[in-house]
Design an enzyme around this catalytic site. Structure first.
Site, PDB file in Angstrom:
ATOM      1  N   GLU A 154      -0.657  13.755  16.231  1.00  0.00           N
ATOM      2  CA  GLU A 154       0.739  14.165  16.004  1.00  0.00           C
ATOM      3  C   GLU A 154       1.074  15.356  16.894  1.00  0.00           C
ATOM      4  O   GLU A 154       0.187  16.116  17.259  1.00  0.00           O
ATOM      5  CB  GLU A 154       0.954  14.499  14.520  1.00  0.00           C
ATOM      6  CG  GLU A 154      -0.010  15.516  13.914  1.00  0.00           C
ATOM      7  CD  GLU A 154       0.334  16.949  14.209  1.00  0.00           C
ATOM      8  OE1 GLU A 154       1.496  17.226  14.519  1.00  0.00           O
ATOM      9  OE2 GLU A 154      -0.565  17.813  14.122  1.00  0.00           O
ATOM     10  N   GLU A 158       6.522  22.870  13.778  1.00  0.00           N
ATOM     11  CA  GLU A 158       7.042  23.338  12.496  1.00  0.00           C
ATOM     12  C   GLU A 158       8.479  23.820  12.721  1.00  0.00           C
ATOM     13  O   GLU A 158       8.807  24.351  13.773  1.00  0.00           O
ATOM     14  CB  GLU A 158       6.169  24.462  11.935  1.00  0.00           C
ATOM     15  CG  GLU A 158       4.818  23.925  11.529  1.00  0.00           C
ATOM     16  CD  GLU A 158       3.979  24.929  10.763  1.00  0.00           C
ATOM     17  OE1 GLU A 158       4.518  25.857  10.154  1.00  0.00           O
ATOM     18  OE2 GLU A 158       2.749  24.766  10.798  1.00  0.00           O
ATOM     19  N   ASN A 211      -1.755  21.062  23.373  1.00  0.00           N
ATOM     20  CA  ASN A 211      -1.613  22.354  22.696  1.00  0.00           C
ATOM     21  C   ASN A 211      -2.219  23.485  23.525  1.00  0.00           C
ATOM     22  O   ASN A 211      -1.662  24.565  23.619  1.00  0.00           O
ATOM     23  CB  ASN A 211      -2.260  22.305  21.307  1.00  0.00           C
ATOM     24  CG  ASN A 211      -1.292  21.758  20.269  1.00  0.00           C
ATOM     25  OD1 ASN A 211      -0.127  21.533  20.562  1.00  0.00           O
ATOM     26  ND2 ASN A 211      -1.784  21.525  19.066  1.00  0.00           N
ATOM     27  N   PHE A 252       8.360  27.360  26.958  1.00  0.00           N
ATOM     28  CA  PHE A 252       7.074  28.024  26.676  1.00  0.00           C
ATOM     29  C   PHE A 252       6.715  29.113  27.683  1.00  0.00           C
ATOM     30  O   PHE A 252       5.553  29.365  27.959  1.00  0.00           O
ATOM     31  CB  PHE A 252       5.944  26.993  26.489  1.00  0.00           C
ATOM     32  CG  PHE A 252       5.980  26.411  25.104  1.00  0.00           C
ATOM     33  CD1 PHE A 252       6.975  25.510  24.746  1.00  0.00           C
ATOM     34  CD2 PHE A 252       5.075  26.821  24.136  1.00  0.00           C
ATOM     35  CE1 PHE A 252       7.072  25.017  23.452  1.00  0.00           C
ATOM     36  CE2 PHE A 252       5.163  26.335  22.830  1.00  0.00           C
ATOM     37  CZ  PHE A 252       6.164  25.430  22.502  1.00  0.00           C
ATOM     38  N   LEU A 253       7.752  29.754  28.229  1.00  0.00           N
ATOM     39  CA  LEU A 253       7.529  30.887  29.129  1.00  0.00           C
ATOM     40  C   LEU A 253       8.015  32.173  28.470  1.00  0.00           C
ATOM     41  O   LEU A 253       8.139  33.192  29.125  1.00  0.00           O
ATOM     42  CB  LEU A 253       8.292  30.681  30.447  1.00  0.00           C
ATOM     43  CG  LEU A 253       7.917  29.465  31.292  1.00  0.00           C
ATOM     44  CD1 LEU A 253       8.761  29.424  32.561  1.00  0.00           C
ATOM     45  CD2 LEU A 253       6.427  29.497  31.663  1.00  0.00           C
ATOM     46  N   ALA A 255       7.730  35.411  26.778  1.00  0.00           N
ATOM     47  CA  ALA A 255       6.702  36.406  26.454  1.00  0.00           C
ATOM     48  C   ALA A 255       6.986  37.001  25.083  1.00  0.00           C
ATOM     49  O   ALA A 255       8.132  37.052  24.638  1.00  0.00           O
ATOM     50  CB  ALA A 255       6.705  37.503  27.505  1.00  0.00           C
ATOM     51  N   GLY A 260       1.024  32.151  17.219  1.00  0.00           N
ATOM     52  CA  GLY A 260       0.250  31.934  15.991  1.00  0.00           C
ATOM     53  C   GLY A 260       0.460  30.524  15.504  1.00  0.00           C
ATOM     54  O   GLY A 260       0.725  29.622  16.300  1.00  0.00           O
ATOM     55  N   CYS A 263      -1.687  25.467  14.506  1.00  0.00           N
ATOM     56  CA  CYS A 263      -2.250  24.581  15.538  1.00  0.00           C
ATOM     57  C   CYS A 263      -2.868  25.305  16.723  1.00  0.00           C
ATOM     58  O   CYS A 263      -4.059  25.132  16.997  1.00  0.00           O
ATOM     59  CB  CYS A 263      -1.177  23.631  16.040  1.00  0.00           C
ATOM     60  SG  CYS A 263      -0.783  22.363  14.851  1.00  0.00           S
ATOM     61  N   ARG A 330       0.280  31.345   8.778  1.00  0.00           N
ATOM     62  CA  ARG A 330      -1.079  31.197   9.312  1.00  0.00           C
ATOM     63  C   ARG A 330      -1.158  31.767  10.736  1.00  0.00           C
ATOM     64  O   ARG A 330      -0.344  31.442  11.581  1.00  0.00           O
ATOM     65  CB  ARG A 330      -1.498  29.721   9.300  1.00  0.00           C
ATOM     66  CG  ARG A 330      -1.928  29.280   7.907  1.00  0.00           C
ATOM     67  CD  ARG A 330      -2.262  27.826   7.874  1.00  0.00           C
ATOM     68  NE  ARG A 330      -1.060  26.999   7.902  1.00  0.00           N
ATOM     69  CZ  ARG A 330      -1.083  25.671   7.895  1.00  0.00           C
ATOM     70  NH1 ARG A 330      -2.235  25.017   7.889  1.00  0.00           N
ATOM     71  NH2 ARG A 330       0.042  24.974   7.901  1.00  0.00           N
TER      72      ARG A 330
HETATM   73  C1  UDX Z   1       2.729  23.526  18.110  1.00  0.00           C
HETATM   74  C2  UDX Z   1       3.089  22.450  19.142  1.00  0.00           C
HETATM   75  O1  UDX Z   1       4.328  22.823  19.779  1.00  0.00           O
HETATM   76  C3  UDX Z   1       3.187  21.088  18.471  1.00  0.00           C
HETATM   77  O2  UDX Z   1       3.481  20.085  19.436  1.00  0.00           O
HETATM   78  C4  UDX Z   1       1.828  20.814  17.792  1.00  0.00           C
HETATM   79  O3  UDX Z   1       1.791  19.566  17.163  1.00  0.00           O
HETATM   80  C5  UDX Z   1       1.516  21.905  16.774  1.00  0.00           C
HETATM   81  O4  UDX Z   1       1.524  23.167  17.450  1.00  0.00           O
HETATM   82  P1  UDX Z   1       4.035  24.894  16.247  1.00  0.00           P
HETATM   83  O5  UDX Z   1       2.728  25.547  15.961  1.00  0.00           O
HETATM   84  O6  UDX Z   1       4.857  24.418  15.111  1.00  0.00           O
HETATM   85  O7  UDX Z   1       3.815  23.621  17.191  1.00  0.00           O
HETATM   86  O8  UDX Z   1       4.942  25.945  17.035  1.00  0.00           O
HETATM   87  P2  UDX Z   1       5.454  26.215  18.510  1.00  0.00           P
HETATM   88  O9  UDX Z   1       6.927  26.144  18.519  1.00  0.00           O
HETATM   89  O10 UDX Z   1       4.747  25.420  19.509  1.00  0.00           O
HETATM   90  O11 UDX Z   1       5.063  27.757  18.665  1.00  0.00           O
HETATM   91  C6  UDX Z   1       3.734  28.213  18.504  1.00  0.00           C
HETATM   92  C7  UDX Z   1       3.647  29.703  18.699  1.00  0.00           C
HETATM   93  O12 UDX Z   1       3.921  30.045  20.055  1.00  0.00           O
HETATM   94  C8  UDX Z   1       4.637  30.520  17.864  1.00  0.00           C
HETATM   95  O13 UDX Z   1       3.985  31.648  17.352  1.00  0.00           O
HETATM   96  C9  UDX Z   1       5.715  30.921  18.860  1.00  0.00           C
HETATM   97  O14 UDX Z   1       6.340  32.136  18.511  1.00  0.00           O
HETATM   98  C10 UDX Z   1       4.895  31.078  20.141  1.00  0.00           C
HETATM   99  N1  UDX Z   1       5.672  30.885  21.376  1.00  0.00           N
HETATM  100  C11 UDX Z   1       6.231  29.666  21.656  1.00  0.00           C
HETATM  101  C12 UDX Z   1       5.781  31.933  22.286  1.00  0.00           C
HETATM  102  O15 UDX Z   1       5.264  33.040  22.062  1.00  0.00           O
HETATM  103  N2  UDX Z   1       6.448  31.719  23.456  1.00  0.00           N
HETATM  104  C13 UDX Z   1       7.029  30.521  23.778  1.00  0.00           C
HETATM  105  O16 UDX Z   1       7.615  30.414  24.876  1.00  0.00           O
HETATM  106  C14 UDX Z   1       6.911  29.468  22.840  1.00  0.00           C
END
Ligand code: UDX
Length: 434
Positions: A154, A158, A211, A252-253, A255, A260, A263, A330
């Site tokens: 999957e 979240e 991931n 996902f860029l 900062a 956390g 996953c 978490r």
């Molecule tokens: C993630 C994956 O995106 C998802 O595909 C997988 O199935 C489970 O793990 P999730 O953990 O729900 O999903 O959150 P995500 O939106 O990916 O963010 C993860 C962490 O990264 C968060 O703490 C978020 O604040 C941080 N983040 C995300 C950043 O610091 N910078 C970013 O540019 C994006």
């Protein structure tokens, strides 16, 4: 089709409502009687926008059932999903005891031609081992039973899990026979999403690799942010400029004070542990993990320096969950922040729209409030940890009159520095050269 989903956790429940919404009949099986009782009253054990309402509708339509015993539905099921947890052990290795227990239970009752789907995130090679384990169990029985095992990871985010489950960008299916492949096409026919068919091992690796790669993008930016601070560059502008290159992409860029969730940290640990066992070290991923582990301290030390110490200072923490739109704490950066502040003997008041009750169990002695303005009252510094809308959209102009000192540390670069400075705040962000 009739589907059994073993494990009524986050993934299990989201997957269940998605399949039921697309017209399948879904039986959710969980040994936890309390959880099943709650689900039968359409109460979810976690917060995720949209799921509870849809669940209620689907139960009424007779598409979704909650039971404690696989035996009650196994005869009717075409497909059985394993969606139980795989928590990290101390060494970072994924704990497979729940997966193995589910597989054993299936093995003792499985009927011929049923397909078992591995949706839990498991280390590469696990699905094949579980298949072998089930085969051995099944051989002990007198009937001749043929079954298939498919790996189907999957990719749910979240806060957006329902959308991701209903409209996945891709469906990854590791399967070994033409028969299983046809069943998968039928199962997912109404999803209108591309399906990538692979081997079991490829499917398992895709999950960890996706991931890990997303986390790599974040840690890369977080580390670069530290350098930006030193040389007076602004990581937000750098991210914008990088993201305009379609080979890099803008996502996902961002900062911040570290990633956390349930996953990224767990999956990175599990992949590193596997690489260790296989003696094929993943140096880049190790660095990703190191940067994330030090990111909170880096920002907190900066805060400590700018405030000339933290002892007895009243600090307002805004945001406790690991990201907005979830109650999940978490591996949330807020926990490391609280640890740091407690070690420095600061006085803490924390606000969060959904996460307070969970954090209270770990830190009962700090102060909490369900109103952001209450947290800001008398604060000598404000620390933004999670970019909830309720936090970003605080009326910062009037908030200035209630804080003791207009000093804001923005751990997500979520506020506009110029606006905050014009309002009279001293603003410190991540990697923006101040
Ligand atoms: C993630 C994956 O995106 C998802 O595909 C997988 O199935 C489970 O793990 P999730 O953990 O729900 O999903 O959150 P995500 O939106 O990916 O963010 C993860 C962490 O990264 C968060 O703490 C978020 O604040 C941080 N983040 C995300 C950043 O610091 N910078 C970013 O540019 C994006």
């Amino acid at each position: 089709m009739n589907i059994g989903i073993i494990g009524a956790g986050y993934v299990g429940m989201t997957t269940s409502v998605a399949f039921a919404k697309y017209g399948h009949t879904v039986f959710v099986i969980d040994h936890d009687q309390d959880k099943i009782n709650q689900l039968n009253q359409s109460i979810l054990p976690f917060y995720e926008e949209g799921i509870e309402n849809l669940l209620n509708e689907l139960v009424k339509e007779g598409k979704l059932f909650f039971i404690t015993n696989l035996e009650e539905c196994i005869d009717q099921c075409d497909i059985l999903f394993i969606t139980v947890g795989t928590p990290s052990s101390k060494e970072g290795v994924a704990n497979l005891s729940f997966v193995e227990a589910a597989a054993k239970e299936i093995a003792s009752r499985i009927k011929t031609d049923q397909v078992i789907m591995m949706k839990s995130t498991v280390p590469v090679g696990t699905s094949r081992k579980i298949k072998e384990m089930i085969r051995k169990e099944v051989e002990k029985r007198t009937e001749d039973i043929s079954f298939e095992l498919v790996s189907n990871p999957e990719f749910l985010r979240e806060g957006k899990a329902l959308f991701d489950a209903l409209y996945p960008e891709r469906i990854v299916v590791g399967c070994e026979t033409e028969k299983a492949r046809r069943k998968m096409e039928e199962l997912y026919k109404d999803f209108n999403s591309p399906i990538l068919f692979t081997t079991l091992e490829d499917a398992e690796m895709i999950k960890y690799a996706a991931n890990s790669f997303l986390a790599t993008k974040i840690s890369f930016m977080n580390e670069l942010a530290r350098l930006c601070d030193k040389v007076g560059a602004n990581i937000n502008q750098v991210a914008k400029g990088m993201g305009m290159d379609s080979r890099i992409g803008p996502q996902f860029l961002q900062a911040g004070i570290g990633f956390g969730g349930s996953c990224f940290p767990k999956d990175i640990k599990a992949l590193l542990a596997l690489a260790n066992v296989e003696e094929a070290p993943l140096h880049i991923l190790q660095a990703v993990s190191n940067v994330n582990q030090t990111q909170v301290n880096w920002f907190m030390e900066k805060m400590e320096q700018q405030l000339s110490g933290l002892s007895k200072k009243r600090i307002a923490i805004l945001g406790l969950t690991f990201k907005p739109e979830t109650d999940d704490i978490r591996e949330a950066s807020s926990l490391k922040v609280i640890d740091f502040l407690l070690r420095r003997n600061a006085s803490i008041i924390a606000f969060d729209p959904k996460g307070i009750e969970h954090v209270k169990k770990i830190y009962p002695s700090i102060h909490y409030t369900s109103n952001p303005y209450e947290a800001l009252k008398g604060a000598e510094a404000v620390l933004l940890v999670t970019e909830w809308k309720e936090i970003v959209e605080v009326d910062w102009e009037s908030a200035k009159d209630i804080v003791a000192q207009p000093f804001i540390f923005d751990g997500r670069n979520a506020l506009d520095p110029a606006t905050m400075e014009n309002l009279g705040y001293r603003y410190v962000g991540i990697g923006i050269g101040n």
